[in-house]
Design a protein around this motif. Sequence first.
Motif, mmCIF file in Angstrom:
data_model
loop_
_atom_site.group_PDB
_atom_site.id
_atom_site.type_symbol
_atom_site.label_atom_id
_atom_site.label_comp_id
_atom_site.label_asym_id
_atom_site.label_seq_id
_atom_site.Cartn_x
_atom_site.Cartn_y
_atom_site.Cartn_z
ATOM 1 N N GLY A 1 0.828 -1.199 0.000
ATOM 2 C CA GLY A 1 0.000 0.000 0.000
ATOM 3 C C GLY A 1 0.863 1.250 0.000
ATOM 4 N N ASP A 2 0.242 2.379 -0.310
ATOM 5 C CA ASP A 2 0.944 3.664 -0.315
ATOM 6 C C ASP A 2 -0.047 4.706 0.203
ATOM 7 O OD1 ASP A 2 1.938 6.189 -0.936
ATOM 8 O OD2 ASP A 2 2.922 5.518 -2.773
ATOM 9 N N GLU A 3 0.119 5.073 1.475
ATOM 10 C CA GLU A 3 -0.857 5.951 2.120
ATOM 11 C C GLU A 3 -0.937 7.316 1.426
ATOM 12 O OE1 GLU A 3 -2.090 7.616 6.534
ATOM 13 O OE2 GLU A 3 -0.361 6.301 6.327
ATOM 14 N N GLY A 4 0.204 7.847 1.012
ATOM 15 C CA GLY A 4 0.212 9.149 0.347
ATOM 16 C C GLY A 4 -0.591 9.142 -0.937
ATOM 17 N N TYR A 5 -0.409 8.082 -1.732
ATOM 18 C CA TYR A 5 -1.144 7.956 -2.995
ATOM 19 C C TYR A 5 -2.640 7.799 -2.707
ATOM 20 C CZ TYR A 5 -2.528 6.085 -7.566
ATOM 21 O OH TYR A 5 -3.140 5.877 -8.767
ATOM 22 N N ARG A 6 -2.960 7.017 -1.668
ATOM 23 C CA ARG A 6 -4.361 6.792 -1.305
ATOM 24 C C ARG A 6 -5.034 8.114 -0.909
ATOM 25 N NH1 ARG A 6 -3.355 2.776 1.654
ATOM 26 N NH2 ARG A 6 -3.482 3.635 3.746
ATOM 27 N N VAL A 7 -4.345 8.907 -0.118
ATOM 28 C CA VAL A 7 -4.891 10.204 0.305
ATOM 29 C C VAL A 7 -5.109 11.120 -0.907
ATOM 30 C CG1 VAL A 7 -4.360 12.327 1.588
ATOM 31 C CG2 VAL A 7 -3.978 10.095 2.660
ATOM 32 N N ALA A 8 -4.163 11.093 -1.858
ATOM 33 C CA ALA A 8 -4.295 11.899 -3.076
ATOM 34 C C ALA A 8 -5.534 11.479 -3.872
ATOM 35 C CB ALA A 8 -3.039 11.755 -3.937
ATOM 36 N N LEU A 9 -5.772 10.167 -3.955
ATOM 37 C CA LEU A 9 -6.962 9.680 -4.660
ATOM 38 C C LEU A 9 -8.236 10.100 -3.935
ATOM 39 C CD1 LEU A 9 -5.927 6.052 -5.731
ATOM 40 C CD2 LEU A 9 -6.187 8.037 -7.221
ATOM 41 N N GLU A 10 -8.188 10.087 -2.616
ATOM 42 C CA GLU A 10 -9.362 10.500 -1.837
ATOM 43 C C GLU A 10 -9.667 11.983 -2.072
ATOM 44 O OE1 GLU A 10 -8.169 9.199 2.025
ATOM 45 O OE2 GLU A 10 -8.815 7.124 1.681
ATOM 46 N N ARG A 11 -8.613 12.785 -2.248
ATOM 47 C CA ARG A 11 -8.808 14.207 -2.571
ATOM 48 C C ARG A 11 -9.427 14.354 -3.971
ATOM 49 N NH1 ARG A 11 -3.740 15.432 0.144
ATOM 50 N NH2 ARG A 11 -2.653 15.243 -1.866
ATOM 51 N N ASP A 12 -8.917 13.541 -4.915
ATOM 52 C CA ASP A 12 -9.481 13.550 -6.267
ATOM 53 C C ASP A 12 -10.954 13.154 -6.252
ATOM 54 O OD1 ASP A 12 -7.136 14.354 -7.504
ATOM 55 O OD2 ASP A 12 -6.466 12.308 -7.939
ATOM 56 N N LEU A 13 -11.262 12.164 -5.422
ATOM 57 C CA LEU A 13 -12.646 11.705 -5.301
ATOM 58 C C LEU A 13 -13.534 12.851 -4.825
ATOM 59 C CD1 LEU A 13 -14.917 9.561 -5.093
ATOM 60 C CD2 LEU A 13 -14.029 8.974 -2.818
ATOM 61 N N ALA A 14 -13.067 13.579 -3.826
ATOM 62 C CA ALA A 14 -13.853 14.684 -3.268
ATOM 63 C C ALA A 14 -14.064 15.798 -4.288
ATOM 64 C CB ALA A 14 -13.154 15.234 -2.017
ATOM 65 N N SER A 15 -13.049 16.068 -5.120
ATOM 66 C CA SER A 15 -13.150 17.199 -6.054
ATOM 67 C C SER A 15 -13.730 16.810 -7.419
ATOM 68 C CB SER A 15 -11.767 17.839 -6.251
ATOM 69 O OG SER A 15 -10.858 16.912 -6.837
ATOM 70 N N LYS A 16 -13.465 15.565 -7.864
ATOM 71 C CA LYS A 16 -13.864 15.174 -9.221
ATOM 72 C C LYS A 16 -15.005 14.155 -9.283
ATOM 73 C CE LYS A 16 -9.130 16.032 -10.799
ATOM 74 N NZ LYS A 16 -7.876 15.455 -11.285
ATOM 75 N N GLY A 17 -15.230 13.457 -8.169
ATOM 76 C CA GLY A 17 -16.367 12.537 -8.109
ATOM 77 C C GLY A 17 -16.023 11.085 -8.390
ATOM 78 N N SER A 18 -16.970 10.204 -8.045
ATOM 79 C CA SER A 18 -16.753 8.756 -8.152
ATOM 80 C C SER A 18 -16.689 8.288 -9.607
ATOM 81 C CB SER A 18 -17.852 7.994 -7.407
ATOM 82 O OG SER A 18 -19.122 8.312 -7.935
#
Length: 317
Positions: A121-138
Amino acid sequence: MINKEKVIVLIGPTAVGKTNTSIELAKRFNGEIISGDSMQIYKKMDIGTAKITVEEMDGVPHHLIDIKEPDESFSVAEFQQLVRKKITDIHSRGKLPFIVGGTGLYIQAVLYDYQFTETPGDEGYRVALERDLASKGSQWLHEKLEKIDPAAAQNIHRNNTRRVIRALEIHHCTGKTMTEYQEAQSQELLYDVALVGLTMDRERLYERIDLRVDLMMDQGLIQEVKGLYESGLRNVQSVQAIGYKELYDYFDGTVSLDKAVENLKQNSRRYAKRQLTWFRNKMDVSWFDVTIKDSHTKIIEDISEFIAGKLQLKSNK
């Protein structure tokens, strides 16, 4: 040769009739039932998950139901660990374990030698994706997965954002897709398994799904979901489930109630189709067609005969 523990697995799409069939079979083979459904583990989520009632259990012990609060997460690896312990526990009491449900990956992970601890796993990458999810959607996130791993995107609903992110993370860390990673796992069965699948004419199944949704609404699904919504439960795994996310949209004011119910029926039908595709492609299932209601007694007899022959067992008929 080591004697493997015997396990009966009953799978099939939503609304095909697994619950009643499993009770009858468990009585015949002195069984206890382990829920193989990834959402029936949650408390306060009874109607939308079609959770079995105490009356329906008819004295047959059930496991892995109501073991988590709705705000808790639950992983395939945790399910694997819990079910394997339950299998050994049930055998230790001279009973036979039945795994019953429709979450294909969860059941497959129990039966085969899946190693989850090795997945990086890569926590930093996961957090970045979660930010993308919040701004760009599922939808954007799911399309990103579709470009990398179309097979995984086909099997993971876009609203199951936790698993979409996990699939992207695996590819980011290893250069392999989740599909490639899963296919590299051992295909050896850890148990002596009788794998039974229930199927039905597609049109009849879809009618049953629509009727089930209507029944859920009559039973108070809207009140059940409203209770979760008003408790402030948001952005957690449990309410991504079909039956909950559609009504959350209604409470958010983005769709009418009629449209939410229509979406719920449509998503349930699509889910049933995905379940059947998964089971047929990934698992060696012996299928029994339950389309004709009048033949139910014969189907139970046929399944019992198959189980007895496969596992060298006698039924309590």
